[in-house]
Design an enzyme around this catalytic site. Structure first.
Site, PDB file in Angstrom:
ATOM      1  N   GLU A  55       7.851 108.692  63.988  1.00  0.00           N
ATOM      2  CA  GLU A  55       6.706 108.878  64.887  1.00  0.00           C
ATOM      3  C   GLU A  55       7.151 109.840  65.976  1.00  0.00           C
ATOM      4  O   GLU A  55       8.279 109.745  66.481  1.00  0.00           O
ATOM      5  CB  GLU A  55       6.281 107.550  65.512  1.00  0.00           C
ATOM      6  CG  GLU A  55       5.202 107.683  66.593  1.00  0.00           C
ATOM      7  CD  GLU A  55       4.856 106.329  67.231  1.00  0.00           C
ATOM      8  OE1 GLU A  55       4.924 105.304  66.531  1.00  0.00           O
ATOM      9  OE2 GLU A  55       4.543 106.305  68.436  1.00  0.00           O
ATOM     10  N   GLU A  81       2.858 110.355  76.394  1.00  0.00           N
ATOM     11  CA  GLU A  81       2.267 109.069  76.750  1.00  0.00           C
ATOM     12  C   GLU A  81       2.372 108.925  78.259  1.00  0.00           C
ATOM     13  O   GLU A  81       3.279 109.481  78.873  1.00  0.00           O
ATOM     14  CB  GLU A  81       3.005 107.907  76.087  1.00  0.00           C
ATOM     15  CG  GLU A  81       2.945 107.873  74.583  1.00  0.00           C
ATOM     16  CD  GLU A  81       3.757 106.724  74.024  1.00  0.00           C
ATOM     17  OE1 GLU A  81       3.144 105.723  73.602  1.00  0.00           O
ATOM     18  OE2 GLU A  81       4.997 106.825  74.005  1.00  0.00           O
TER      19      GLU A  81
END
Length: 504
Positions: free
Chosen positions: A309, A314
């Site tokens: 991933e 974020e």
């Protein structure tokens, strides 16, 4: 975007070995882990006040290319028999840099940007000590709480390599970048989401198992395909969280209190190696979790995180001056691992004060993260692995990944904090998403199943004309839009069909 609490953190280098406490920590947040550590020591060792400290390493140490460094515990009170656990309740940590000359406490102070088990912590191999992950030369002070005049200063020297050089960024009007071929993009110029490029992922559960609620992260939002949650307007994509409770058949007694949006390019567009730029304005608010990230289109190495991933960006809505870039890898959960770093905005800027460009350059041997063209993290391939392909040093980041944009609520990323009344509704806006590949890179690949037009369109609109213009001027990613007979090339038969459309 996966749960950071469910991972075993894997560090490289002798000073970055994972400790028992790291593995059993209940949160990556400093305010939990630090207090937890103190409580353990308080119950198992005699408490001693620090009167002197003598370094056993340093006090000048060097960081490696990834910013990883550390030092062993000093000798306390001139007595080597005094262990860290004896002084744990009296020791305090402070940090400063050349850019921020004031000493900042990082004990129980996540707002400082220093997060326990994220960019600093303890290691327990050998004599034990502190580890840090820095992106500039950093000064660390160990200080006695009882006797503040007793302190020991360390310098972690970080010499930026060429990997940290600034990069050119495009503008809202022009995506052109020297040395890069634009292979795919969405400028959100129409007041409708391009469904040839994006799919709304919906629901609240990973599977039919009721224990997979909240996407495996204890999140509080359910995703919809409603235009209330995802819509394009005035040249921007909007992903919006609303207070809209809903239950699902997996567990009718569990309520997902918020609705939100999640767009994915899975099976429509994926790529291996290149550069991706998101130009976005992020929302703030406790319990708000925006994410711009990527997952493998085909998980050939197994379930998460064995197939990898890549989190391009974020953020934690309550800390509006910091964003994070991370990769997840290793084995299938819970034998997974992650490596990441964070970027803190300078000069009073924040991620909600306007649009910022979040970039990731993904190469075979390293991955780099940027904000507004400034590099804040470099991870070489020697820092990642896949348990399913231990003889392949580039796995799992040697397969094509697809793009994800979503806005979450709650979840484990920020310690389970839930939105307060002032946090919802809120929205993330995206000006554009652009994917490039380096000129002449033989290792790069992509699959573009978007941009296809009907075999006999009713009208020749502006979107069709723009695709034709881009193809004629050499943008290869638009070839499929005009390969009507799907023979792998645009030939005279296809061009005759285009001509007939234009004449009609």
């Amino acid at each position: 975007m996966k749960d950071h609490n469910k991972k075993v953190l894997r560090f490289t280098g002798a000073l970055l070995a994972v400790s028992v406490l790291t593995c059993i920590s209940v949160s990556p947040l400093n305010e939990v882990c630090s207090k937890y550590t103190e409580n353990i020591f308080a119950q198992t060792a005699e408490t001693i006040t620090i009167k002197s400290m003598t370094p056993t390493q340093g006090p000048v140490v060097s960081a490696d290319i990834t910013g990883g460094s550390g030092f062993t515990f000093p000798v306390f009170n001139g007595d080597e028999s005094v262990k860290f656990e004896n002084v744990a309740n009296d020791i305090r940590l402070f940090v400063r840099t050349d850019e921020n000359s004031e000493w900042v406490s990082i004990d129980n102070n996540a707002d400082s940007g220093w997060i326990y088990d994220s960019n600093f912590g303890h290691f327990w191999d050998g004599p034990g000590g502190f580890w840090f992950h820095v992106n500039q030369t950093t000064f660390v002070r160990l200080q006695s709480a009882a006797n503040p005049d007793v302190h020991l200063d360390y310098t972690i020297v970080f010499e930026r390599s060429a990997d940290y050089d600034r990069i050119e960024t495009g503008t809202s009007e022009s995506p052109e970048l020297s040395g890069w071929n634009l292979i795919w993009n969405d400028e959100f110029s129409e007041d409708v989401i391009d469904r040839s490029k994006w799919t709304n992922e919906t629901g609240y559960y990973l599977t039919d198992d009721p224990n997979t609620w909240g996407w495996g992260n204890n999140e509080l939002e359910h995703y919809t395909d409603s235009e209330k949650n995802t819509f394009a307007c005035d040249g921007k994509l909007n992903i919006r969280i609303l207070e809209e409770p809903k239950t699902f058949e997996q567990d009718p007694g569990r309520v997902a209190p918020y609705s939100s949006g999640k767009l994915i390019s899975k099976d429509k567009f994926s790529f291996r190696y290149g550069r991706i730029d998101f130009c976005a304005k992020l929302p703030t608010g406790t319990g708000i979790w925006p994410a711009l990230w990527m997952l493998p289109n085909d998980s050939i190495y197994g379930t998460w995180a064995a197939s990898g991933e890549i989190d391009v960006m974020e953020s934690k809505g309550r800390i509006n001056n910091t964003v994070y870039g991370t990769i997840h890898y290793g084995g299938a959960w819970p034998a997974n691992a992650y490596t990441g770093n964070q970027y803190t905005f300078k000069d009073g800027k924040t991620y909600d004060d306007g649009f910022h460009i979040y970039s990731c350059i993904w190469e075979k041997e390293k991955i780099r993260w940027y904000v507004d063209g400034e590099c804040f993290s470099v991870v070489p391939y020697t820092n990642w692995y896949s348990a399913a392909a231990e003889d392949n040093p580039y796995a799992p980041f040697d397969e094509e990944f697809y793009i994800i944009m979503n806005l979450a609520a709650g979840g484990n990323f920020d310690g389970g904090r839930v939105p307060d009344a002032s946090s919802v509704p809120c929205e993330m806006q995206v000006d554009y998403v652009r994917v490039y590949q380096a000129e002449g890179d033989p290792t790069a690949s992509f699959t573009d199943n978007s941009g296809n037009i009907p075999s006999e369109p009713e009208i020749i609109d502006a979107a069709f004309a723009l695709k034709l213009q881009k193809y004629l001027f050499g943008t290869e990613s638009y070839r499929k839009a005009f390969d009507f007979d799907e023979n792998g090339r645009v030939d005279i038969t296809d061009m005759i069909k285009v001509k007939s459309y234009l004449l009609n």
